[in-house]
Design a protein around this motif. Sequence first.
Motif, PDB file in Angstrom:
ATOM      1  N   ARG A  34       0.849  -1.190   0.000  1.00  0.00           N
ATOM      2  CA  ARG A  34       0.000   0.000   0.000  1.00  0.00           C
ATOM      3  C   ARG A  34       0.885   1.241   0.000  1.00  0.00           C
ATOM      4  O   ARG A  34       1.385   1.668   1.044  1.00  0.00           O
ATOM      5  CB  ARG A  34      -0.922   0.000   1.207  1.00  0.00           C
ATOM      6  CG  ARG A  34      -2.035  -1.021   1.109  1.00  0.00           C
ATOM      7  CD  ARG A  34      -3.141  -0.694   2.088  1.00  0.00           C
ATOM      8  NE  ARG A  34      -4.237  -1.641   1.982  1.00  0.00           N
ATOM      9  CZ  ARG A  34      -5.413  -1.473   2.554  1.00  0.00           C
ATOM     10  NH1 ARG A  34      -5.649  -0.400   3.278  1.00  0.00           N
ATOM     11  NH2 ARG A  34      -6.364  -2.378   2.419  1.00  0.00           N
ATOM     12  N   THR A 218      -5.098   4.209   2.415  1.00  0.00           N
ATOM     13  CA  THR A 218      -3.745   3.858   1.994  1.00  0.00           C
ATOM     14  C   THR A 218      -2.805   3.779   3.173  1.00  0.00           C
ATOM     15  O   THR A 218      -1.976   2.866   3.283  1.00  0.00           O
ATOM     16  CB  THR A 218      -3.213   4.896   0.993  1.00  0.00           C
ATOM     17  OG1 THR A 218      -4.086   4.947  -0.148  1.00  0.00           O
ATOM     18  CG2 THR A 218      -1.810   4.535   0.520  1.00  0.00           C
ATOM     19  N   TRP A 227      -7.412   3.838  -0.411  1.00  0.00           N
ATOM     20  CA  TRP A 227      -6.668   2.856  -1.175  1.00  0.00           C
ATOM     21  C   TRP A 227      -7.489   2.380  -2.376  1.00  0.00           C
ATOM     22  O   TRP A 227      -8.700   2.159  -2.272  1.00  0.00           O
ATOM     23  CB  TRP A 227      -6.306   1.665  -0.295  1.00  0.00           C
ATOM     24  CG  TRP A 227      -5.663   0.527  -1.027  1.00  0.00           C
ATOM     25  CD1 TRP A 227      -6.161  -0.725  -1.174  1.00  0.00           C
ATOM     26  CD2 TRP A 227      -4.408   0.545  -1.718  1.00  0.00           C
ATOM     27  NE1 TRP A 227      -5.293  -1.507  -1.896  1.00  0.00           N
ATOM     28  CE2 TRP A 227      -4.212  -0.747  -2.253  1.00  0.00           C
ATOM     29  CE3 TRP A 227      -3.438   1.523  -1.933  1.00  0.00           C
ATOM     30  CZ2 TRP A 227      -3.063  -1.083  -2.990  1.00  0.00           C
ATOM     31  CZ3 TRP A 227      -2.296   1.194  -2.660  1.00  0.00           C
ATOM     32  CH2 TRP A 227      -2.124  -0.098  -3.178  1.00  0.00           C
TER      33      TRP A 227
END
Length: 360
Positions: A34, A218, A227
């Motif tokens: 991520r 994220t 994300w």
Amino acid sequence: MRHLLLFILALLCQAASASVFVKANDPGFSYVGRISRANPEAVVWTYPGVQIHARFTGTSAAMKTNPDCGYFMVEVDSMAPHKVQSVKGQEIVQLCSGLTAGEHRLTITYIIEGMYKKPTFYGLLLDDGCCLLERPTLPDRKIEFIGNSITCGYGIEGDGTEKKFLFSKQNFYYTYAALTARALNAQCQVCARSGIGLYRNYAGKIPDEIMPRIYPHTFYTTDGELWDFSLFQPDVVCVNLGCNDTSVGQYDKERLTEAFKAFTQTLRGYYPNAKIVYLIGAIPTGKRLTDIREAQEAAIADAANRGDLEVYRMDFTPDDGSLGMGSQGHPSLRRQALMGEELTDFLSKITGWERGKALR
């Protein structure tokens, strides 16, 4: 004449030490984890396990990062991995040197929790005249690991005597998660935080920052950048949670059960084709272990009632201390290695995947 010779010599020395800077947005880099690309020339993250892959020419490589952002494991070609540290006041970290001239494969893995350090990768410094080659090919298989301190590798390099958390004793690279991913030749993405739970965190602390609230983002946060789940669609999602929910103080088994049910639906919404595997870490015993197991089984039954038959669970062998202890009661290197063996075998059975390499 002497001054002229000294000047020429200085120029030659400067040229010999000159290096090429390859920015983080170069197409030769492959990233796993991520990460944020909000700044095109920098890659930022907070979770452990983020990887940077590259192929390059030359005899050495260094990276530019933000000072004091933590520890990394470095792999070059087939050589043994080694640990490097980003320290205060220095933005350049030497990764490797003294290599034979030619092509090399590089993997950099962030191995600690970076929520307060916001590690940032700006690029690589290579020998003068050298460059990145074509982007490395990554494995097709993909596994996501969602978890707590056990997944993060809390205290894994400790000897059981440490009285507080130390970044120097944390190392995701040797966790059951990283070992399993390497053994099955799979990409590995991580969303994990020490002390985190599904409906409450360790000892009931920080109730807002539970996994269901931070998971869509994220970074380790309950707001900010979301994300993009299309960037990483795992074949398997392993969830190792419940230990902190049932930790110090009174806990509510019913709330834990409903949290497992809801999180199963959340994961299925993001990953319609993944196998979801609930794990019980090596720490819980007695009633805590039973309650977590029954909550997971209830979530699996609930999913089956909705026609979802791809939700599983697996127990790690309880940690009895026979393989040593890490910091503050956490699994040791040897215990994590056993956990990796157990999970690798389990995932091999439900996916049909063969091992790609030995656990290391």
